[in-house]
Design a protein around this motif. Sequence first.
Motif, short mmCIF file in Angstrom:
data_model
loop_
_atom_site.label_atom_id
_atom_site.label_comp_id
_atom_site.label_asym_id
_atom_site.label_seq_id
_atom_site.Cartn_x
_atom_site.Cartn_y
_atom_site.Cartn_z
N TYR A 187 21.07 54.44 55.89
CA TYR A 187 21.79 53.26 55.43
C TYR A 187 21.03 51.98 55.76
O TYR A 187 21.01 51.05 54.97
CB TYR A 187 23.20 53.21 56.02
N ARG A 188 20.41 51.91 56.92
CA ARG A 188 19.63 50.72 57.27
C ARG A 188 18.51 50.49 56.26
O ARG A 188 18.29 49.37 55.81
CB ARG A 188 19.03 50.85 58.67
N ARG A 212 19.95 49.88 52.57
CA ARG A 212 20.69 48.62 52.46
C ARG A 212 19.86 47.43 52.95
O ARG A 212 20.32 46.30 52.89
CB ARG A 212 21.99 48.68 53.26
N LYS A 213 18.66 47.74 53.44
CA LYS A 213 17.75 46.71 53.99
C LYS A 213 18.49 45.81 54.98
O LYS A 213 18.53 44.59 54.85
CB LYS A 213 17.11 45.90 52.88
N ALA A 214 19.08 46.47 55.97
CA ALA A 214 19.84 45.76 57.01
C ALA A 214 19.38 46.31 58.36
O ALA A 214 19.79 47.38 58.77
CB ALA A 214 21.33 45.98 56.82
N ARG A 271 20.15 41.73 59.76
CA ARG A 271 21.53 41.39 59.43
C ARG A 271 22.41 42.63 59.59
O ARG A 271 21.92 43.72 59.80
CB ARG A 271 21.63 40.88 57.99
N THR A 272 23.69 42.43 59.49
CA THR A 272 24.61 43.57 59.52
C THR A 272 24.98 43.93 58.09
O THR A 272 24.88 43.11 57.18
CB THR A 272 25.89 43.24 60.32
N ASN A 273 25.40 45.16 57.94
CA ASN A 273 25.83 45.67 56.65
C ASN A 273 27.01 46.60 56.91
O ASN A 273 26.98 47.39 57.86
CB ASN A 273 24.68 46.42 55.98
N GLU A 274 28.04 46.53 56.09
CA GLU A 274 29.25 47.31 56.33
C GLU A 274 28.97 48.82 56.34
O GLU A 274 29.53 49.53 57.16
CB GLU A 274 30.33 46.98 55.30
N ASP A 275 28.12 49.30 55.46
CA ASP A 275 27.81 50.74 55.44
C ASP A 275 27.10 51.17 56.72
O ASP A 275 27.41 52.23 57.29
CB ASP A 275 26.95 51.10 54.24
N GLU A 284 27.23 49.63 59.65
CA GLU A 284 28.18 49.51 60.76
C GLU A 284 29.20 50.63 60.75
O GLU A 284 29.60 51.13 61.81
CB GLU A 284 28.86 48.14 60.73
#
Length: 153
Positions: free
Chosen positions: A34-35, A38-40, A62-66, A68
Amino acid sequence: MASLMEDEVFRSFAKYAAIVTVKLLLMGPLTAYYRITRKAFANPEDAAAHSSKPEEKKQLVRTNEDVERARRCHQNDLESIVPFVLVGLLYALTGPDPSWALLHFRVFVCSRLVHTVAYMMALPQPSRGLSWAVGFMTTLSMAHTVIHSVVFH
């Protein structure tokens, strides 16, 4: 150790503990997936590996809901599976009835699998909460047996 593997309850415990431990281990690569997709990223050096532009690197930390959601699911696994493995091992050593032991192990594993699906697919509550509670109560039931066995025998 070889004699333990001849015990039906211990073999069952080993199988189900291995299943949930592998499930726990797979949450790390899922979070990384996911990181990356989602490039997070959590750290600047991780973002640097995915961009050479200084301004873009800053935006990738940054944070991303997926991401997290996967992290929270992984954290919950750590809080539930580690106690299950420890208590389950002690429980298996108390010589419980094999059918009851198998029920405990299977219920816990199923509860964790349902919990993961409910968490990662954002299913409506109380699906996630109930699946967590079932696993928690299963571990408490085994802990009760261990404590009772030690105190009263």
